[in-house]
Motif scaffolding. Structure first.
Motif, short mmCIF file in Angstrom:
data_model
loop_
_atom_site.label_atom_id
_atom_site.label_comp_id
_atom_site.label_asym_id
_atom_site.label_seq_id
_atom_site.Cartn_x
_atom_site.Cartn_y
_atom_site.Cartn_z
N LEU A 71 -4.57 9.18 3.09
CA LEU A 71 -3.77 10.31 3.54
C LEU A 71 -2.52 10.41 2.69
O LEU A 71 -1.76 9.44 2.57
N GLY A 72 -2.28 11.56 2.11
CA GLY A 72 -1.12 11.76 1.25
C GLY A 72 -0.04 12.57 1.93
O GLY A 72 -0.05 12.78 3.14
N HIS A 73 0.92 13.03 1.12
CA HIS A 73 2.02 13.89 1.58
C HIS A 73 2.83 13.23 2.69
O HIS A 73 3.31 13.90 3.61
N LYS A 74 3.00 11.91 2.61
CA LYS A 74 3.76 11.20 3.63
C LYS A 74 5.25 11.19 3.27
O LYS A 74 5.62 11.07 2.10
N LEU A 75 6.10 11.27 4.29
CA LEU A 75 7.53 11.11 4.11
C LEU A 75 7.99 9.71 4.50
O LEU A 75 9.17 9.38 4.34
N SER A 76 7.08 8.90 4.99
CA SER A 76 7.40 7.57 5.51
C SER A 76 6.31 6.60 5.07
O SER A 76 5.17 6.99 4.84
N LEU A 77 6.69 5.32 4.95
CA LEU A 77 5.73 4.29 4.53
C LEU A 77 4.95 4.72 3.29
O LEU A 77 3.73 4.59 3.21
N ARG A 78 5.69 5.19 2.31
CA ARG A 78 5.04 5.70 1.11
C ARG A 78 4.46 4.57 0.26
O ARG A 78 3.46 4.77 -0.42
N LEU A 110 11.09 3.39 9.13
CA LEU A 110 11.21 2.99 10.53
C LEU A 110 10.79 4.10 11.48
O LEU A 110 10.46 3.83 12.65
N GLU A 111 10.78 5.35 11.02
CA GLU A 111 10.23 6.41 11.86
C GLU A 111 8.76 6.14 12.16
O GLU A 111 8.28 6.41 13.28
N SER A 112 8.02 5.61 11.19
CA SER A 112 6.62 5.22 11.44
C SER A 112 6.54 3.98 12.30
O SER A 112 5.72 3.89 13.22
N VAL A 113 7.39 3.00 12.00
CA VAL A 113 7.37 1.75 12.76
C VAL A 113 7.69 2.01 14.23
O VAL A 113 7.16 1.36 15.13
N LEU A 154 10.04 -9.71 4.23
CA LEU A 154 9.18 -8.69 3.62
C LEU A 154 9.68 -7.29 3.95
O LEU A 154 9.74 -6.42 3.07
N GLU A 155 10.07 -7.07 5.20
CA GLU A 155 10.53 -5.72 5.57
C GLU A 155 11.93 -5.45 5.06
O GLU A 155 12.30 -4.28 4.90
N ALA A 156 12.70 -6.48 4.78
CA ALA A 156 14.00 -6.25 4.14
C ALA A 156 13.81 -5.61 2.76
O ALA A 156 14.66 -4.85 2.29
N ALA A 157 12.67 -5.91 2.12
CA ALA A 157 12.33 -5.25 0.86
C ALA A 157 11.77 -3.86 1.13
O ALA A 157 12.23 -2.86 0.56
N ASP A 158 10.78 -3.76 2.01
CA ASP A 158 10.23 -2.45 2.41
C ASP A 158 9.24 -2.66 3.54
O ASP A 158 8.48 -3.64 3.54
N SER A 159 9.23 -1.73 4.49
CA SER A 159 8.31 -1.83 5.63
C SER A 159 6.85 -1.84 5.19
O SER A 159 5.99 -2.39 5.88
N GLY A 160 6.55 -1.22 4.05
CA GLY A 160 5.18 -1.17 3.58
C GLY A 160 4.61 -2.55 3.30
O GLY A 160 3.42 -2.80 3.55
N PHE A 161 5.44 -3.46 2.80
CA PHE A 161 4.96 -4.81 2.50
C PHE A 161 4.68 -5.58 3.80
O PHE A 161 3.66 -6.25 3.92
N ARG A 162 5.60 -5.47 4.76
CA ARG A 162 5.37 -6.13 6.03
C ARG A 162 4.17 -5.52 6.75
O ARG A 162 3.38 -6.22 7.38
N SER A 163 3.99 -4.21 6.62
CA SER A 163 2.84 -3.56 7.25
C SER A 163 1.53 -4.11 6.69
O SER A 163 0.58 -4.37 7.44
N TRP A 187 7.25 2.51 -6.61
CA TRP A 187 6.09 2.57 -5.73
C TRP A 187 6.33 3.55 -4.59
O TRP A 187 5.42 4.26 -4.18
N TYR A 188 7.55 3.58 -4.05
CA TYR A 188 7.86 4.48 -2.96
C TYR A 188 7.79 5.94 -3.43
O TYR A 188 7.21 6.80 -2.76
N GLU A 189 8.37 6.21 -4.60
CA GLU A 189 8.38 7.58 -5.09
C GLU A 189 6.98 8.07 -5.47
O GLU A 189 6.63 9.23 -5.27
#
Length: 386
Positions: free
Chosen positions: A201-208, A358-361, A84-93, A40-42
């Motif tokens: 919005l695409g082309h993200k390097l964070s919270l993919r 975490l750069e987004s967080v 949730l964030e231990a798995a990925d910040s996207g889920f906690r978000s 999912w991240y990739e």
């Protein structure tokens, strides 16, 4: 020892009910989220079906009372965010925006009819919400927003745009904040309303593994019943942000803990110069410093949860937790990447993914600079950003 939080035996001070919540969410993350996160991240994908699974798990609006919400303690909610964030910040978000922003805004400021229409569906994951406050030119200064709602008979006409909106393009309803002749007010805007468009919005390097969108309102006509009747002024959306920031200060601990666990496991098995790199003094210093840091962050989170459950927490205290814990988690994730060497730049290992997220967080729900100034004002009585 695999869990760095056991260094100070922190899990032993968590009450049994909250420990059960944490273990339940941790098992869900292990069984359902971790197996898919690399893909999912990739691919930059958030599987929409997870919304109903989160609903079944009971984490959507879990700290709210009634209308299908569990009404758990602040500590229970915080520990769920941690796992949730231990798995990925996207889920906690996703869970933060759904429960602490979209649902909380309706729960706190909505009419009985609005609560009955949206909260049960959102708690079950059958409807997804988003929160439209940030604008392209007004992030840290939401009071300067240009989005405007104008009365037209019994209706409202909404014009403007919002940016960096989590869940925006998959949401069934958006809580949108706009300037009116009576000040800033909140409105519920269902997806599909004529004139309302949402663009991912695409082309993200964070919270993919999270949906981020732009919302545009072009002459959107809303009935009078779309207005959140109890929300008046900027304090309303800011109170929602405090709810989300509370989950963040726990979530960051989860990302840090997971990064240390990954680095620790790697260091014990990676051999250089005839022994595991965990046996080298420089590696042990990194691990020791990071373990102390994450334990301090967790103790801060537990203290703030106690204040919140007693109803005495103040905004600047949440700012202190968000500022410290995200800053420390980001430093930990980066340091863990160095322990992993070249292997750390791949998605096989979590720390750099956590660091990117975490750069987004660090920026959303109040930048580190703004939270620093909030604390400065609390200490001096002088608002430096005005």
């Amino acid at each position: 020892m695999t869990d760095p939080l056991r260094l100070l035996d922190i899990p032993s001070i968590v009450p049994p009910e909250e420990r059960d919540i944490q273990e339940t969410v941790a098992k869900f993350a292990e069984d359902r989220l971790r197996p898919g996160i690399r893909e999912w991240y990739e691919s930059g994908e958030f599987p929409r079906e997870l919304a109903r699974e989160f609903g079944k798990l009971g984490v959507l609006g879990m700290h709210l009372d009634g209308h299908g919400c569990a009404g758990v303690s602040a500590l229970g909610y915080g520990l769920a965010c941690l796992e949730l964030e231990a798995a990925d910040s996207g889920f906690r978000s996703f869970v933060s925006v759904q429960g602490s922003l979209a649902m909380y805004s309706i729960h706190r400021y909505g009419s009985d009819e609005q609560k009955a229409e949206w909260l049960p569906r959102m708690a079950a994951g059958g409807a997804i919400g988003c929160f439209g406050l940030t604008e392209p030119d007004f992030g840290s200064d939401p009071g300067g927003m240009r989005t405007r709602a104008v009365r037209d008979g019994d209706d409202w006409v909404l014009d403007g745009s919002k940016m960096w909106i989590t869940n925006g393009s998959i949401a069934d309803v958006a809580t949108v904040w706009a300037r009116t002749e009576d000040g800033i007010r909140g409105f519920l805007v269902p997806a599909g309303t004529p004139g309302f468009t949402a663009r991912s919005l695409g082309h993200k390097l964070s919270l993919r593994a999270s949906v981020t969108a732009e919302l545009v309102f072009d002459g959107v006509r809303l009935p009078g019943s779309a207005l959140l009747p109890l929300a008046r002024g900027l304090s309303a959306p800011l109170s929602c942000l405090n709810e989300a920031r509370f989950g963040i200060l726990f979530g960051a601990v989860g990302a840090a803990r997971d990064s240390i666990e990954c680095a620790l496991g790697y260091a014990k098995t990676r051999t250089q110069f005839g022994k595991p790199i965990a046996g080298f003094q420089l590696t042990q210093r990194k691990l020791a410093d990071m373990a102390v840091s994450v334990n301090c962050a967790m103790l801060l989170a537990l203290h703030l949860a106690g204040l919140k459950d007693r109803g005495t927490i103040r905004g600047e205290q949440i700012s202190a937790g968000k500022l410290n814990n995200v800053r420390e988690a980001l430093a930990i994730a980066r340091e863990c990447r160095t322990v992993l060497g070249g292997s750390g730049i791949t998605t096989e290992y979590a720390p750099l993914r956590h660091a990117n997220n975490l750069e987004s967080v660090l920026t959303y729900e109040g930048t580190s600079e703004v939270h620093t100034l909030v604390l400065g004002q609390a200490l001096t009585g002088i608002p430096a950003y005005r």
